[in-house]
Design a protein around this motif. Sequence first.
Motif, PDB file in Angstrom:
ATOM      1  N   ASP A 447      12.803 100.327  77.576  1.00 13.50           N
ATOM      2  CA  ASP A 447      14.111  99.880  77.612  1.00 13.50           C
ATOM      3  C   ASP A 447      14.576  99.708  76.665  1.00 13.50           C
ATOM      4  N   GLY A 448      14.029  98.636  75.965  1.00 11.63           N
ATOM      5  CA  GLY A 448      14.964  97.971  74.548  1.00 11.63           C
ATOM      6  C   GLY A 448      15.399  96.446  75.089  1.00 11.63           C
ATOM      7  N   THR A 449      16.098  96.021  75.172  1.00  6.94           N
ATOM      8  CA  THR A 449      16.464  94.473  76.175  1.00  6.94           C
ATOM      9  C   THR A 449      16.350  95.114  76.903  1.00  6.94           C
ATOM     10  N   LYS A 450      16.900  95.472  77.559  1.00  3.31           N
ATOM     11  CA  LYS A 450      17.266  95.975  79.390  1.00  3.31           C
ATOM     12  C   LYS A 450      16.141  94.752  79.983  1.00  3.31           C
ATOM     13  N   ASN A 451      15.071  94.547  79.882  1.00  2.00           N
ATOM     14  CA  ASN A 451      14.392  93.811  81.141  1.00  2.00           C
ATOM     15  C   ASN A 451      13.072  93.150  79.836  1.00  2.00           C
ATOM     16  N   MET A 452      13.311  92.508  79.092  1.00  4.85           N
ATOM     17  CA  MET A 452      12.937  92.383  77.806  1.00  4.85           C
ATOM     18  C   MET A 452      12.294  91.155  78.228  1.00  4.85           C
ATOM     19  N   ALA A 453      13.358  90.280  79.181  1.00  9.97           N
ATOM     20  CA  ALA A 453      13.031  88.925  79.660  1.00  9.97           C
ATOM     21  C   ALA A 453      11.860  88.450  80.313  1.00  9.97           C
ATOM     22  N   ARG A 454      12.041  89.661  80.639  1.00 12.64           N
ATOM     23  CA  ARG A 454      11.002  89.802  82.375  1.00 12.64           C
ATOM     24  C   ARG A 454       9.478  90.131  82.082  1.00 12.64           C
ATOM     25  N   HIS A 455       9.963  90.998  80.967  1.00 17.11           N
ATOM     26  CA  HIS A 455       8.576  91.775  80.310  1.00 17.11           C
ATOM     27  C   HIS A 455       7.295  90.225  79.583  1.00 17.11           C
ATOM     28  N   MET A 456       8.735  89.619  78.337  1.00 16.28           N
ATOM     29  CA  MET A 456       7.956  88.748  77.849  1.00 16.28           C
ATOM     30  C   MET A 456       7.373  87.502  78.766  1.00 16.28           C
ATOM     31  N   SER A 457       8.277  87.267  79.860  1.00 13.96           N
ATOM     32  CA  SER A 457       7.507  86.252  80.609  1.00 13.96           C
ATOM     33  C   SER A 457       6.556  86.642  81.694  1.00 13.96           C
ATOM     34  N   TRP A 458       6.344  88.023  81.498  1.00  7.50           N
ATOM     35  CA  TRP A 458       5.236  88.339  82.426  1.00  7.50           C
ATOM     36  C   TRP A 458       3.777  88.082  81.509  1.00  7.50           C
ATOM     37  N   ILE A 459       3.465  87.945  80.335  1.00  8.82           N
ATOM     38  CA  ILE A 459       2.834  88.480  79.210  1.00  8.82           C
ATOM     39  C   ILE A 459       2.487  86.821  79.330  1.00  8.82           C
ATOM     40  N   ARG A 460       3.477  85.661  78.985  1.00 14.13           N
ATOM     41  CA  ARG A 460       3.436  84.693  79.163  1.00 14.13           C
ATOM     42  C   ARG A 460       2.738  83.753  80.451  1.00 14.13           C
ATOM     43  N   LYS A 461       2.910  84.609  81.669  1.00 12.04           N
ATOM     44  CA  LYS A 461       1.539  84.297  82.460  1.00 12.04           C
ATOM     45  C   LYS A 461       1.149  84.797  83.023  1.00 12.04           C
ATOM     46  N   LEU A 462       0.614  85.573  82.338  1.00 14.26           N
ATOM     47  CA  LEU A 462      -1.307  86.305  82.262  1.00 14.26           C
ATOM     48  C   LEU A 462      -1.851  85.600  81.482  1.00 14.26           C
ATOM     49  N   TYR A 463      -1.066  85.300  80.128  1.00 15.06           N
ATOM     50  CA  TYR A 463      -2.055  83.848  78.821  1.00 15.06           C
ATOM     51  C   TYR A 463      -2.045  82.673  79.750  1.00 15.06           C
ATOM     52  N   ASP A 464      -0.673  82.552  80.445  1.00  8.22           N
ATOM     53  CA  ASP A 464      -1.367  80.213  80.787  1.00  8.22           C
ATOM     54  C   ASP A 464      -2.251  80.804  81.764  1.00  8.22           C
ATOM     55  N   TYR A 465      -2.932  82.024  83.537  1.00  9.11           N
ATOM     56  CA  TYR A 465      -3.466  82.048  83.573  1.00  9.11           C
ATOM     57  C   TYR A 465      -4.687  82.100  83.219  1.00  9.11           C
ATOM     58  N   MET A 466      -4.561  82.813  82.198  1.00 13.17           N
ATOM     59  CA  MET A 466      -6.162  83.176  81.377  1.00 13.17           C
ATOM     60  C   MET A 466      -7.120  81.800  80.644  1.00 13.17           C
ATOM     61  N   GLY A 467      -5.876  80.158  80.853  1.00 14.71           N
ATOM     62  CA  GLY A 467      -6.185  79.396  79.930  1.00 14.71           C
ATOM     63  C   GLY A 467      -7.270  78.745  80.854  1.00 14.71           C
ATOM     64  N   PRO A 468      -7.696  78.352  81.565  1.00 14.49           N
ATOM     65  CA  PRO A 468      -8.855  77.601  81.849  1.00 14.49           C
ATOM     66  C   PRO A 468     -10.062  78.907  81.780  1.00 14.49           C
ATOM     67  N   TYR A 469     -10.152  80.136  81.294  1.00 12.90           N
ATOM     68  CA  TYR A 469     -11.497  80.374  81.049  1.00 12.90           C
ATOM     69  C   TYR A 469     -11.307  81.179  80.038  1.00 12.90           C
ATOM     70  N   VAL A 470     -11.015  80.791  78.694  1.00 14.65           N
ATOM     71  CA  VAL A 470     -11.132  81.065  77.189  1.00 14.65           C
ATOM     72  C   VAL A 470     -11.529  79.924  76.637  1.00 14.65           C
ATOM     73  N   SER A 471     -11.384  79.810  75.364  1.00 13.68           N
ATOM     74  CA  SER A 471     -11.774  78.637  73.993  1.00 13.68           C
ATOM     75  C   SER A 471     -10.870  77.656  74.247  1.00 13.68           C
ATOM     76  N   LYS A 472     -11.382  76.037  74.131  1.00  9.01           N
ATOM     77  CA  LYS A 472     -10.691  75.078  74.143  1.00  9.01           C
ATOM     78  C   LYS A 472     -11.330  74.514  72.668  1.00  9.01           C
ATOM     79  N   ASN A 473      -9.818  73.286  72.740  1.00 11.57           N
ATOM     80  CA  ASN A 473      -9.821  72.348  71.676  1.00 11.57           C
ATOM     81  C   ASN A 473     -10.474  73.714  70.315  1.00 11.57           C
ATOM     82  N   PRO A 474      -9.588  73.861  69.511  1.00 10.43           N
ATOM     83  CA  PRO A 474      -8.698  74.469  69.610  1.00 10.43           C
ATOM     84  C   PRO A 474      -8.645  75.575  70.868  1.00 10.43           C
TER      85      PRO A 474
END
Length: 542
Positions: A447-474
């Motif tokens: 749906d183009g730009t209609k809900n783009m901000a919501r979709h982008m926010s969702w994937i960043r939330k998922l990425y943040d959630y996974m932070g403790p479980y993935v590679s670190k430093n870097p």
Amino acid sequence: MLDNTSTLGSLLLSQILFFFLVSSSSWTSATYTIQQTFFRCLSANSMNSVPLSSYYTPNNVSSFMSVLNSTANNLRYLLPTVPKPMIIFTPLSEAHVQAAVLCSRQFALTMRVRSGGHDFEAVSYVSQIEYPFVVLDLARLRAIEVDIPQGTAWAQAGATVGEVYYRIAEKSKVHGFPMGVCTSLGIGGHITGGAYGSMMRKFGLGADNVLDVRMVDAKGKILDRKAMGEDLFWALRGGGGGNFGIILAWKLKLVNVPETMTVFTVTKTLEQGATKLLYKWQKIAPKLDDRLFLRVIIQASSANPTENRTVTTSYMALFLGEPDTLLWIMGKHFPELGLTAAECIKMSWIRSVLYMAGYPNNTTREVLLQGKSLFRTYYKAKSDFVRTPIPEKGLLGLREIYFEEELPFMIWTPYGGAMARVPELATPFPHRHGTLFKIQYLVSWQDGTKNMARHMSWIRKLYDYMGPYVSKNPREAYVNYRDLDLGMNKKGVNNLMEASSWGLKYYKSNFYRLVQVKTKLDPDNFFRHEQSIPSLPVKKGN
């Protein structure tokens, strides 16, 4: 015609109108003059004549936009507000590429180089930091020469992964090449990032199986492996696209594949014990027989949030061998999946290419020659590498986040095998020993730009959630899944500290060697983009 000055006024007017429709940058009469003189420059600097049919400007909106959109698969970067190039040039020869570099430097134009158009953040055909810019589209440089007696193939940068696979299979039933699952990828950029695929646990990356290369450097010179030296050859095989020069062609070392291969896909839901299966998979997938590639595709069962949704985990496998052997391996190491003989499908290597790419079973191999993307939508992607198994508690937490999005999507790709045996310093691609699997996160919408901000926010939330479980430093990331959330070059800035914010994630300590190669090869930083390797300031002699 571009040389017809009597029509300058009307053409300039149409160009200005075009700007208001598709670009946020300001156009001037100087822009039109550069478009004219740039074409003359190409003709003057090329050993081969440059046809007008290879040259596109916004003066002809229809053809210009058709070429610009032709291989771009992320619709986020085709929106009217996204900056557009002032010129698109589709070279027909190596000499044309050389001329394009020389002329871009002469007119101080930023260059973007596109081979397949699959760059997740579109840095191969969009510039968000510098303007004006030119797109060099290599789609017409797609010749492929396969030499079965020598076990090699030369493939030009604009050829797609599918075309290369097809031409190899055309000559042999027992040869293949280990690179991407997506068949519409252009190999010019694909291999510069590493090029992983469903045979990587047996044979490694595409970049691990390159014998030679032809490229144009920042001075317009053509270099092969002998002429460029081993440092640059090292950098090109995993150091990312758009950093060091323009890939013209790769020389590939073919690999031997069996005449019969086996594939299967088994799907399990949460209600069928998907969480415990996924926890077990993390432990065994990287340790399985090198011939077995078993990835997991994780989705929601429905895009309708009002329905009774569940999470599905689809185990999709390629085995370089017969079903009986595969069943024995799975029965010994992963009996919980419950694989049956009826679910195992025997096929040739080239048929397995189609299967793993998601084509229907009745698809003919000729579809590989079309070079068309199966995935063309609005999307945002991110990546991670996992070094210790994610506990069941962490996996359960994914469920609620998944149900917040209509089309959540992850692919978990197992490492181990050949990937663990190649040293991290062997190529710029460092995600080797100790890596259990790679995660690709993806959210898409129509749906183009209609809900783009919501979709982008969702994937960043998922990425943040996974932070403790993935590679670190870097926290590692895959350069071919480019992610501008990790940072960007600022306009006019070539800063090592700034670039390290993404460079260390993509390349780990190899980043610093890449900077040294870049500084020596391209001290003026001609080849640059939003996440390019920087050139260090060169100290001038007294």
